[in-house]
Design a protein around this motif. Structure first.
Motif, PDB file in Angstrom:
ATOM      1  N   GLY A 230     -14.954   5.286 -33.022  1.00 20.48           N
ATOM      2  CA  GLY A 230     -16.165   5.585 -32.275  1.00 20.48           C
ATOM      3  C   GLY A 230     -16.805   6.870 -32.749  1.00 20.48           C
TER       4      GLY A 230
ATOM      5  N   VAL B 100     -18.278  -0.201 -29.748  1.00 25.64           N
ATOM      6  CA  VAL B 100     -17.692  -0.944 -28.635  1.00 25.64           C
ATOM      7  C   VAL B 100     -17.785  -2.452 -28.848  1.00 25.64           C
ATOM      8  CG1 VAL B 100     -17.882  -1.458 -26.171  1.00 25.64           C
ATOM      9  CG2 VAL B 100     -18.069   0.904 -26.962  1.00 25.64           C
TER      10      VAL B 100
ATOM     11  N   GLU C 210     -15.403   8.744 -27.424  1.00 26.09           N
ATOM     12  CA  GLU C 210     -16.728   8.810 -26.827  1.00 26.09           C
ATOM     13  C   GLU C 210     -17.594   9.864 -27.510  1.00 26.09           C
ATOM     14  OE1 GLU C 210     -16.305   7.428 -22.292  1.00 26.09           O
ATOM     15  OE2 GLU C 210     -15.537   9.430 -22.651  1.00 26.09           O
TER      16      GLU C 210
ATOM     17  N   TYR D 160     -13.070   0.288 -22.554  1.00 23.31           N
ATOM     18  CA  TYR D 160     -14.019  -0.764 -22.178  1.00 23.31           C
ATOM     19  C   TYR D 160     -13.243  -2.070 -22.013  1.00 23.31           C
ATOM     20  CZ  TYR D 160     -17.758   2.474 -23.315  1.00 23.31           C
ATOM     21  OH  TYR D 160     -18.614   3.558 -23.325  1.00 23.31           O
TER      22      TYR D 160
ATOM     23  N   ASP E 221     -23.493  -4.673 -22.355  1.00 26.92           N
ATOM     24  CA  ASP E 221     -22.613  -3.746 -21.648  1.00 26.92           C
ATOM     25  C   ASP E 221     -22.412  -4.079 -20.175  1.00 26.92           C
ATOM     26  OD1 ASP E 221     -22.079  -2.298 -23.897  1.00 26.92           O
ATOM     27  OD2 ASP E 221     -23.605  -0.774 -23.525  1.00 26.92           O
TER      28      ASP E 221
ATOM     29  N   ARG F 175     -18.942  -5.490 -19.224  1.00 22.89           N
ATOM     30  CA  ARG F 175     -17.726  -4.684 -19.397  1.00 22.89           C
ATOM     31  C   ARG F 175     -17.549  -3.715 -18.231  1.00 22.89           C
ATOM     32  NH1 ARG F 175     -18.290  -5.913 -24.740  1.00 22.89           N
ATOM     33  NH2 ARG F 175     -20.331  -5.408 -25.630  1.00 22.89           N
TER      34      ARG F 175
ATOM     35  N   CYS G 188     -16.007   0.120 -17.630  1.00 23.63           N
ATOM     36  CA  CYS G 188     -15.732   1.308 -18.435  1.00 23.63           C
ATOM     37  C   CYS G 188     -14.952   2.335 -17.627  1.00 23.63           C
ATOM     38  CB  CYS G 188     -17.043   1.927 -18.938  1.00 23.63           C
ATOM     39  SG  CYS G 188     -16.810   3.442 -19.889  1.00 23.63           S
TER      40      CYS G 188
END
Length: 255
Positions: free
Chosen positions: A121, A160, A181, A194, A205, A208, A210
Protein backbone atom coordinates in the motif's frame (compact mmCIF):
# COMPACT_ATOMS: atom_id res chain seq x y z
CA UNK A 1 -11.18 30.71 27.23
CA UNK A 2 -7.97 28.79 26.52
CA UNK A 3 -4.70 30.51 25.72
CA UNK A 4 -2.23 28.44 23.74
CA UNK A 5 1.40 27.95 24.58
CA UNK A 6 3.68 30.95 24.46
CA UNK A 7 6.95 31.10 22.56
CA UNK A 8 8.90 30.47 25.75
CA UNK A 9 6.95 27.26 26.35
CA UNK A 10 4.85 28.50 29.27
CA UNK A 11 1.07 28.32 29.38
CA UNK A 12 -1.26 30.83 31.00
CA UNK A 13 -4.15 28.35 30.97
CA UNK A 14 -4.02 24.59 31.13
CA UNK A 15 -4.19 23.00 27.70
CA UNK A 16 -1.62 20.26 28.03
CA UNK A 17 -4.22 17.80 29.37
CA UNK A 18 -5.80 17.67 25.88
CA UNK A 19 -2.63 16.19 24.43
CA UNK A 20 -3.11 12.94 26.31
CA UNK A 21 -6.07 12.21 24.03
CA UNK A 22 -4.46 12.85 20.66
CA UNK A 23 -1.16 13.12 18.83
CA UNK A 24 -2.60 15.96 16.75
CA UNK A 25 -0.74 19.25 16.91
CA UNK A 26 -2.85 21.38 19.25
CA UNK A 27 -1.83 24.39 21.26
CA UNK A 28 1.62 24.69 19.71
CA UNK A 29 1.67 28.44 20.24
CA UNK A 30 3.34 31.15 18.19
CA UNK A 31 6.53 33.12 17.99
CA UNK A 32 5.73 36.40 16.33
CA UNK A 33 3.91 35.54 13.10
CA UNK A 34 5.22 31.96 13.04
CA UNK A 35 5.08 28.87 15.20
CA UNK A 36 7.94 28.22 17.63
CA UNK A 37 11.11 26.59 16.30
CA UNK A 38 10.72 23.24 18.04
CA UNK A 39 7.17 22.48 16.73
CA UNK A 40 8.25 23.68 13.29
CA UNK A 41 11.17 21.25 13.24
CA UNK A 42 8.97 18.44 14.59
CA UNK A 43 6.49 19.09 11.78
CA UNK A 44 9.25 18.87 9.16
CA UNK A 45 10.52 15.65 10.70
CA UNK A 46 7.01 14.12 10.68
CA UNK A 47 6.62 15.12 7.03
CA UNK A 48 9.93 13.43 6.22
CA UNK A 49 8.80 10.24 7.99
CA UNK A 50 5.57 10.26 5.98
CA UNK A 51 7.48 10.62 2.69
CA UNK A 52 9.87 7.85 3.71
CA UNK A 53 6.91 5.59 4.50
CA UNK A 54 5.41 6.10 1.04
CA UNK A 55 8.67 5.02 -0.57
CA UNK A 56 9.49 2.24 1.90
CA UNK A 57 9.74 -1.34 0.65
CA UNK A 58 8.00 -4.39 2.02
CA UNK A 59 10.53 -6.84 3.43
CA UNK A 60 9.15 -9.85 1.55
CA UNK A 61 12.09 -12.08 2.44
CA UNK A 62 11.72 -11.48 6.16
CA UNK A 63 7.94 -11.79 6.02
CA UNK A 64 8.08 -15.01 4.01
CA UNK A 65 10.47 -16.56 6.52
CA UNK A 66 8.31 -15.51 9.46
CA UNK A 67 5.00 -16.54 7.88
CA UNK A 68 6.19 -20.15 7.69
CA UNK A 69 5.22 -20.50 11.37
CA UNK A 70 1.55 -20.50 10.37
CA UNK A 71 2.01 -23.66 8.27
CA UNK A 72 0.28 -22.14 5.25
CA UNK A 73 1.61 -21.70 1.71
CA UNK A 74 2.95 -18.20 1.07
CA UNK A 75 2.59 -16.73 -2.42
CA UNK A 76 4.72 -13.77 -3.54
CA UNK A 77 2.69 -11.69 -6.00
CA UNK A 78 3.05 -8.36 -7.80
CA UNK A 79 0.67 -5.85 -9.29
CA UNK A 80 0.95 -4.46 -12.80
CA UNK A 81 2.78 -1.43 -11.40
CA UNK A 82 6.43 -2.20 -12.07
CA UNK A 83 7.91 0.43 -9.75
CA UNK A 84 6.93 2.92 -7.06
CA UNK A 85 6.63 5.89 -9.38
CA UNK A 86 4.23 4.01 -11.63
CA UNK A 87 2.30 2.78 -8.60
CA UNK A 88 1.78 6.35 -7.38
CA UNK A 89 0.92 7.79 -10.78
CA UNK A 90 -1.29 4.92 -11.99
CA UNK A 91 -3.56 3.69 -9.17
CA UNK A 92 -5.36 1.42 -11.63
CA UNK A 93 -2.20 -0.65 -12.16
CA UNK A 94 -1.94 -1.30 -8.43
CA UNK A 95 -5.41 -2.87 -8.48
CA UNK A 96 -4.55 -5.70 -10.90
CA UNK A 97 -2.05 -8.55 -10.85
CA UNK A 98 0.67 -8.92 -13.43
CA UNK A 99 0.56 -11.97 -15.68
CA UNK A 100 3.14 -13.98 -13.73
CA UNK A 101 1.18 -13.57 -10.51
CA UNK A 102 -2.10 -14.58 -12.16
CA UNK A 103 -0.46 -17.75 -13.46
CA UNK A 104 0.90 -18.50 -10.00
CA UNK A 105 -2.58 -18.30 -8.51
CA UNK A 106 -4.02 -20.66 -11.13
CA UNK A 107 -2.34 -23.60 -9.38
CA UNK A 108 -3.61 -22.65 -5.92
CA UNK A 109 -7.41 -22.78 -6.19
CA UNK A 110 -8.87 -23.37 -2.72
CA UNK A 111 -12.65 -23.36 -3.32
CA UNK A 112 -13.96 -21.48 -0.32
CA UNK A 113 -12.08 -20.41 2.76
CA UNK A 114 -10.53 -17.16 3.96
CA UNK A 115 -7.59 -15.63 2.15
CA UNK A 116 -5.25 -13.26 4.00
CA UNK A 117 -3.59 -10.79 1.65
CA UNK A 118 -0.72 -8.55 2.72
CA UNK A 119 0.08 -5.54 0.54
CA UNK A 120 2.52 -2.69 0.93
CA UNK A 121 0.00 0.00 0.00
CA UNK A 122 1.19 3.50 0.84
CA UNK A 123 3.32 2.46 3.81
CA UNK A 124 5.27 -0.76 3.59
CA UNK A 125 6.89 0.32 6.86
CA UNK A 126 3.52 -0.20 8.56
CA UNK A 127 3.35 -3.76 7.23
CA UNK A 128 6.93 -4.60 8.22
CA UNK A 129 6.26 -3.37 11.75
CA UNK A 130 2.74 -4.58 12.50
CA UNK A 131 1.50 -7.42 10.32
CA UNK A 132 3.26 -10.36 11.98
CA UNK A 133 2.15 -9.30 15.46
CA UNK A 134 -1.44 -9.04 14.25
CA UNK A 135 -1.39 -12.41 12.48
CA UNK A 136 0.03 -14.15 15.54
CA UNK A 137 -3.09 -13.00 17.35
CA UNK A 138 -5.59 -13.57 14.53
CA UNK A 139 -4.65 -16.79 12.70
CA UNK A 140 -4.78 -19.09 15.76
CA UNK A 141 -8.28 -17.81 16.52
CA UNK A 142 -9.41 -18.47 12.96
CA UNK A 143 -8.01 -22.01 12.91
CA UNK A 144 -9.38 -22.80 16.38
CA UNK A 145 -12.81 -21.66 15.15
CA UNK A 146 -12.57 -24.14 12.27
CA UNK A 147 -12.21 -21.69 9.39
CA UNK A 148 -10.40 -22.91 6.30
CA UNK A 149 -7.47 -20.67 5.32
CA UNK A 150 -6.15 -20.19 1.80
CA UNK A 151 -2.47 -19.48 1.05
CA UNK A 152 -1.22 -16.19 2.46
CA UNK A 153 -0.52 -13.74 -0.36
CA UNK A 154 2.22 -11.10 -0.25
CA UNK A 155 1.60 -8.40 -2.85
CA UNK A 156 4.12 -5.75 -3.85
CA UNK A 157 2.85 -2.44 -5.25
CA UNK A 158 -0.70 -3.44 -4.37
CA UNK A 159 -3.85 -1.47 -3.62
CA UNK A 160 -6.97 -2.57 -1.75
CA UNK A 161 -8.98 -3.72 -4.77
CA UNK A 162 -6.29 -6.17 -5.89
CA UNK A 163 -7.55 -8.40 -3.09
CA UNK A 164 -10.79 -8.94 -4.99
CA UNK A 165 -8.95 -10.39 -7.98
CA UNK A 166 -6.73 -12.58 -5.80
CA UNK A 167 -9.64 -13.98 -3.80
CA UNK A 168 -11.71 -14.64 -6.92
CA UNK A 169 -8.88 -16.48 -8.65
CA UNK A 170 -8.27 -18.60 -5.55
CA UNK A 171 -11.97 -19.30 -5.14
CA UNK A 172 -11.96 -17.86 -1.61
CA UNK A 173 -15.27 -16.83 -0.08
CA UNK A 174 -13.78 -14.14 2.16
CA UNK A 175 -10.75 -11.85 1.99
CA UNK A 176 -8.77 -10.06 4.67
CA UNK A 177 -6.60 -7.39 3.07
CA UNK A 178 -3.90 -6.01 5.38
CA UNK A 179 -2.33 -2.94 3.82
CA UNK A 180 -0.19 0.06 4.71
CA UNK A 181 -2.36 3.15 4.99
CA UNK A 182 -1.65 6.61 3.65
CA UNK A 183 0.77 8.04 6.23
CA UNK A 184 -0.29 11.07 8.20
CA UNK A 185 1.92 13.56 9.96
CA UNK A 186 1.65 11.60 13.19
CA UNK A 187 1.04 8.09 11.87
CA UNK A 188 3.55 6.93 9.27
CA UNK A 189 3.22 3.31 10.45
CA UNK A 190 -0.56 2.83 10.31
CA UNK A 191 -1.99 -0.40 8.89
CA UNK A 192 -5.54 -1.01 7.71
CA UNK A 193 -7.62 -4.18 7.35
CA UNK A 194 -10.27 -4.46 4.63
CA UNK A 195 -12.75 -7.33 4.97
CA UNK A 196 -14.88 -8.50 2.05
CA UNK A 197 -17.50 -11.24 1.76
CA UNK A 198 -17.63 -13.02 -1.61
CA UNK A 199 -14.92 -10.80 -3.12
CA UNK A 200 -14.76 -10.42 -6.89
CA UNK A 201 -13.38 -7.86 -9.36
CA UNK A 202 -15.52 -4.78 -9.77
CA UNK A 203 -16.59 -4.34 -6.16
CA UNK A 204 -16.45 -0.85 -4.68
CA UNK A 205 -15.50 0.23 -1.18
CA UNK A 206 -19.08 0.06 0.09
CA UNK A 207 -18.72 -3.75 -0.10
CA UNK A 208 -15.91 -3.81 2.47
CA UNK A 209 -15.54 -3.29 6.20
CA UNK A 210 -12.46 -1.38 7.27
CA UNK A 211 -10.53 -1.52 10.53
CA UNK A 212 -8.16 1.43 10.40
CA UNK A 213 -5.21 2.97 12.26
CA UNK A 214 -3.81 -0.35 13.45
CA UNK A 215 -0.57 0.47 15.25
CA UNK A 216 0.82 0.70 18.76
CA UNK A 217 -0.09 4.38 19.16
CA UNK A 218 -3.49 3.98 17.47
CA UNK A 219 -5.81 0.97 17.55
CA UNK A 220 -3.77 -1.50 19.59
CA UNK A 221 -3.00 -4.76 17.79
CA UNK A 222 -4.83 -7.05 20.29
CA UNK A 223 -7.92 -4.84 20.01
CA UNK A 224 -7.62 -4.85 16.21
CA UNK A 225 -7.36 -8.65 16.15
CA UNK A 226 -10.50 -8.90 18.30
CA UNK A 227 -12.37 -6.52 16.02
CA UNK A 228 -11.31 -8.29 12.82
CA UNK A 229 -12.21 -11.71 14.19
CA UNK A 230 -15.62 -10.43 15.30
CA UNK A 231 -16.35 -8.90 11.89
CA UNK A 232 -15.28 -12.07 10.07
CA UNK A 233 -17.62 -14.15 12.20
CA UNK A 234 -20.52 -11.75 11.70
CA UNK A 235 -19.89 -11.43 7.98
CA UNK A 236 -19.80 -15.17 7.33
CA UNK A 237 -22.83 -15.75 9.55
CA UNK A 238 -24.91 -13.05 7.89
CA UNK A 239 -23.42 -13.59 4.40
CA UNK A 240 -22.70 -9.92 3.77
CA UNK A 241 -20.13 -7.22 4.37
CA UNK A 242 -19.60 -3.52 3.85
CA UNK A 243 -22.27 -0.96 4.64
CA UNK A 244 -24.77 -3.77 5.22
CA UNK A 245 -22.72 -5.23 8.09
CA UNK A 246 -22.91 -3.16 11.27
CA UNK A 247 -20.31 -3.30 13.99
CA UNK A 248 -22.32 -4.03 17.14
CA UNK A 249 -19.47 -5.48 19.14
CA UNK A 250 -19.78 -4.56 22.81
CA UNK A 251 -22.88 -2.42 22.39
CA UNK A 252 -25.11 -4.63 24.53
CA UNK A 253 -22.57 -4.55 27.35
CA UNK A 254 -22.94 -0.78 27.57
CA UNK A 255 -26.71 -0.72 27.96
Amino acid sequence: MVEIEKADGSEDYQISFLRQFTSARIGIGSSGAAIPTKPALEFKMAHAHARDAVYSRMDTEMLTDELIQFKLPVLALHSKATNREQYLQRPDMGRSLDELSSNRLADQITNNGIVIIIADGLSAAAINKNVLVLLKLLIPRLTDAGYKLAPICLVEQGRVAIGDEIAAELGASFSVMLIGERPGLSSADSMGAYLTYQPKPGLTDDARNCVSNIRTEGLALPTAADKIFYLIQESLKRKLSGVWLKDNQGLLNKL
